[in-house]
Design an enzyme around this catalytic site. Structure first.
Site, short mmCIF file in Angstrom:
data_model
loop_
_atom_site.label_atom_id
_atom_site.label_comp_id
_atom_site.label_asym_id
_atom_site.label_seq_id
_atom_site.Cartn_x
_atom_site.Cartn_y
_atom_site.Cartn_z
N ARG A 1 0.82 -1.21 0.00
CA ARG A 1 0.00 0.00 0.00
C ARG A 1 0.86 1.27 0.00
O ARG A 1 0.57 2.23 -0.70
CB ARG A 1 -0.90 -0.03 1.25
CG ARG A 1 -2.03 0.99 1.21
CD ARG A 1 -2.89 0.93 2.45
NE ARG A 1 -3.52 -0.35 2.71
CZ ARG A 1 -4.56 -0.83 2.03
NH1 ARG A 1 -5.08 -0.16 1.04
NH2 ARG A 1 -5.08 -2.00 2.35
N MET B 1 -11.72 3.29 -4.73
CA MET B 1 -12.00 2.16 -3.86
C MET B 1 -10.74 1.51 -3.29
O MET B 1 -10.63 0.30 -3.21
CB MET B 1 -12.86 1.12 -4.61
CG MET B 1 -14.15 1.69 -5.16
SD MET B 1 -15.18 2.53 -3.93
CE MET B 1 -15.99 1.12 -3.20
N ASN C 1 -13.82 13.00 0.54
CA ASN C 1 -14.37 11.75 0.02
C ASN C 1 -15.89 11.84 0.03
O ASN C 1 -16.47 12.54 0.85
CB ASN C 1 -13.93 10.58 0.91
CG ASN C 1 -14.45 9.24 0.42
OD1 ASN C 1 -14.40 8.94 -0.77
ND2 ASN C 1 -14.98 8.43 1.32
N HIS D 1 -19.17 9.26 0.41
CA HIS D 1 -19.47 7.91 0.88
C HIS D 1 -20.99 7.70 0.80
O HIS D 1 -21.75 8.58 1.22
CB HIS D 1 -18.98 7.73 2.32
CG HIS D 1 -19.22 6.37 2.85
ND1 HIS D 1 -18.45 5.27 2.48
CD2 HIS D 1 -20.16 5.88 3.70
CE1 HIS D 1 -18.90 4.20 3.10
NE2 HIS D 1 -19.94 4.53 3.83
#
Ligand code: GAR
Length: 195
Positions: free
Chosen positions: A65, A90, A107, A109
């Site tokens: 990551r 994602m 973001n 959501h």
């Protein structure tokens, strides 16, 4: 306000931002780049049609990551963003990435946070017997879907809703919500935060 948008898939929220900018409804915001973590993300075509520079940083090409996030930063930083907009992106971002863009990372959501962080939000709202659902725009912090809420939109849950029908209703509402937040951030109607 220079805006970089990160996507993974369809990019319908990106399209809403593109359409608003084209119609002069995005305040001082300008989309200066779109980055996808998947080469087949449909939203890349939307960006290309709007003549916005695109980049692919394929997460499968990186060992972990942190390596992926460092590569993302290497692509994003030269675009000199004032705001980094996650629009259906994602991937969970590392603490390093979140810290790097602290106070300029938002973001969207598909739930009324703090309800239903994570995935399968529409199924979970239906299973709980909720009467309303919605979407939230929030500052991104290191805890998943937990940063300070900027603005929410609520939609009804109808008796014969399925996860698909609810998702479509929420997504349509997102397309008004997200551009309104980007516009108001650019105009100073919404204040930046310390995240
Ligand atoms: C949107 O519903 C967005 O809220 C959601 O993905 C969809 C992307 O649609 N984001 C998340 O679930 C983030 N955890 P789009 O690609 O058509 O804009």
């Amino acid at each position: 306000m220079r805006v970089v948008c990160l996507i993974s898939g369809s990019g319908s929220n990106l399209q809403a931002l593109i359409d608003c900018e084209r119609h002069g409804q995005l305040g001082t915001a300008t989309l200066v780049g779109v980055i996808a973590n998947r080469p087949d993300a449909q939203g890349l075509k939307r960006a290309e049609s709007a003549m916005i520079p695109t980049h692919v940083v394929d997460h499968r090409s990186y060992a972990d990551r942190l390596a992926f996030d460092r590569a993302l930063i290497d692509v994003i930083d030269p675009l000199k963003p004032d705001l980094v907009v996650l629009a259906g992106f994602m991937r969970i971002l590392s603490d390093h990435f979140v810290e790097h863009y602290k106070g300029r990372l938002i973001n969207i959501h598909p739930s009324l946070l703090p309800k239903y962080k994570g995935l399968d939000t529409h199924q979970r709202a239906l299973a709980s017997g909720d009467k309303t659902a919605g979407a939230t725009v929030h500052w991104v912090t290191q805890a998943l879907d937990s940063g300070e809420i900027i603005r929410q939109v609520e939609v009804p849950i109808l008796p014969d809703d399925t996860a698909d029908s609810l998702q479509a209703r929420v997504l349509a509402a997102e397309h008004t919500l997200y551009p309104s937040v980007v516009r108001d951030l650019s105009l100073g109607v919404i204040s930046p935060c310390d995240a």
